[in-house]
Scaffold this motif. Structure first.
Motif, PDB file in Angstrom:
ATOM      1  N   LEU A 193       0.829  -1.213   0.000  1.00 42.19           N
ATOM      2  CA  LEU A 193       0.000   0.000   0.000  1.00 42.19           C
ATOM      3  C   LEU A 193       0.863   1.263   0.000  1.00 42.19           C
ATOM      4  O   LEU A 193       0.548   2.239  -0.702  1.00 42.19           O
ATOM      5  N   ARG A 249       2.335   1.603  -3.444  1.00 43.54           N
ATOM      6  CA  ARG A 249       1.281   1.874  -4.431  1.00 43.54           C
ATOM      7  C   ARG A 249       0.796   3.319  -4.360  1.00 43.54           C
ATOM      8  O   ARG A 249       0.532   3.960  -5.399  1.00 43.54           O
ATOM      9  N   THR A 250       0.679   3.861  -3.175  1.00 42.03           N
ATOM     10  CA  THR A 250       0.082   5.190  -3.027  1.00 42.03           C
ATOM     11  C   THR A 250       1.101   6.327  -3.026  1.00 42.03           C
ATOM     12  O   THR A 250       0.757   7.453  -3.356  1.00 42.03           O
TER      13      THR A 250
END
Length: 499
Positions: free
Chosen positions: A191, A194-195
């Protein structure tokens, strides 16, 4: 491309380095997933031993995480070069999270199945680690790169100590807790990347691909044929070979000192290695001026085996701990400084493969050094084994230092790589085009000779011979790089084969 600022008067601080949001996301993703890995490793060893009561199977469960680096590491790193690094990291994290969730759901599965799943999980470490190492110079550069590398390595040592302790605690509560904890860390890592980290195109373009085996071999060739990268690799490999000895035989050395198995002496030696690494990391990053790091690579690398020589006198535990601290600290100084120089001469299209070569070599040499030391200590007194290995290490390092490239060779290799980076950047900005930059023509795969200065207007200018055609002054970049020990020239007419 990481290009350390030679004019920098001080190292970059942690705050300055972590101010880069992309690096901060990558760093925290690695830090907490490394902690989870060590928690899970301790848990798996405990679970396998509890099921089988077999020290051999327990050791296999621990060692299986290193096996991919010994055989598949280079191929998996070459595969990672074909894909965006960010996407590879996310995919590896999610698959590993799934495996850990499965292990947490069935912690009492047969030991063979547990070890097999751990091996599949370990296969994802080479592409992930190679992608992260190759991505790092794209996120930070200069002094921030050196600080970032040191910060990552130091955090990994802390996570090693904390992870084993936390793993033992969680196993005492529930076998599944430690595995579930590791699965969650992989999800968080995915995460964060990804962000917070933006997508970048793969370094190895589709038209440059041949097949994985050849591309993996090219990774070795680009490291071993460059005088600068080859020398750094030899320094690093020698350092980890002799630096791992005190930690690798800590249990045997502790038993030798106490006359029996001694958990306190064992823990002191193991902790000393990690503490030395943290101390050396702090010294190289925040106390040494940037200009001094490269100059210190060779003399500090010599300390790593030299400090083992006093073992010939069979010192007590206090002296052994001090020796181990110094050995770890010298290794911690050598690695970031060597890494900073290595990345300056490493072509961007080979980053993942070259780091895969280095990681594979380090794992192989560390494992071999521990096995050799243990085998020799079975036949000869331990102090003699460690001391004479230290003497052999000093002799090896002296030979490596004697063949260290000259400053001019290093400068030429850095300059040639900068030309390649500039040419690649221009090709990416305007693919297939040739653009005239004043007196210099840059084309795909070609680099200019130094531009000739025009004389000032006047009588002497009229007597100056006419400037040659820029096309006649271009030089094939691969040939020029090969002369400097870089990439081997490839025939341009050979068609690329895709797999």
């Amino acid at each position: 491309m990481s290009d350390p600022d030679e004019s920098a008067q001080r190292p970059a601080t942690i705050r300055e380095t972590l101010a880069n949001k992309e690096f901060a996301a990558s760093f925290w993703a690695q830090a907490q997933s490394t902690l989870g890995d060590n928690v899970a490793r301790a848990a798996i060893v405990a679970v396998v031993y509890g099921q089988t009561k077999s020290p051999l199977l327990a050791a296999a469960a621990f060692a299986v995480s290193y096996l991919p680096w010994l055989g598949f590491g280079a191929l998996l790193a070459a595969w990672a070069e074909r894909h965006p690094y960010r996407r590879t990291m996310i995919g590896c994290d999610l698959i590993r999270a799934g495996i850990m969730f499965l292990l947490a759901a069935y912690p009492h599965a047969p030991a063979g199945l547990l070890i097999a799943l751990l091996f599949v999980n370990a296969l994802l470490s080479p592409p992930f680690d190679a992608s992260r190492s190759a991505l790092l110079p794209q996120l930070i550069s200069g002094e921030q790169y050196v600080t970032g590398v040191t910060l990552s390595r130091t955090t990994a040592q802390i996570a090693l100590i904390g992870g084993y302790g936390l793993g033992a605690l969680l196993v005492s509560i529930d076998d599944s807790a430690a595995l579930l904890f590791n699965a969650i860390t992989f999800v968080v890592s995915a995460l964060l990347v990804r962000t917070m980290v933006r997508e970048r195109p793969p370094s190895l373009k589709a038209e440059q691909r041949t097949n994985l085996v050849r591309e993996a071999i090219d990774g070795y060739r680009v490291v071993l044929r460059s005088p600068v990268m080859r020398s750094i690799a030899l320094i690093v490999f020698s350092g980890v070979c002799f630096g791992v000895i005190p930690e690798g035989i800590a249990a045997t050395w502790a038993a030798h000192l106490a006359g029996h198995a001694d958990s306190f002496a064992f823990g002191a030696i193991m902790t000393a290695a990690a503490c030395g690494f943290v101390l050396g990391s702090a010294l190289v990053t925040w106390l040494l001026r940037p200009q001094r790091r490269v100059a210190l690579i060779r003399p500090v690398a010599l300390i790593t085996p030299l400090v083992l020589v006093p073992a010939l006198f069979d010192p007590n535990l206090v002296v052994v701990v001090i020796m181990t601290v110094i050995s770890g600290a010298s290794l911690a100084i050598t690695l970031p400084a060597g890494n900073g120089l290595f990345v300056q001469v490493l072509p961007p299209a080979y980053r993942a493969r070259a780091f895969g070569v280095m990681q594979s070599g380090m794992h192989l040499i560390q494992g071999g050094a521990v096995m050799l030391t243990g085998w020799l200590a079975f036949m000869y007194p331990l102090p003699d084994v460690v001391g004479f290995l230290g003497i052999a290490g000093v002799a090896v390092l002296v030979l490596i230092i004697a063949s260290w490239p000259t400053p001019a060779t290093i400068a030429d290799a850095i300059a040639a790589n900068k030309v390649r980076v500039a040419a690649d950047a221009h090709a990416a900005a305007s693919p297939g085009q040739i653009e005239d930059f004043g007196e210099v023509t840059i084309d795909l795969g070609r680099a200019p000779l130094p531009p000739r200065r025009r004389p000032s207007p006047g009588p002497s200018a009229r007597r100056e011979p006419p400037m040659p055609d820029p096309a006649e002054r271009t030089v094939d970049l691969t040939e020029r790089t090969a002369e400097l020990g870089g990439l081997p020239p490839a025939p341009p007419s050979q068609p690329a084969r895709h797999s």
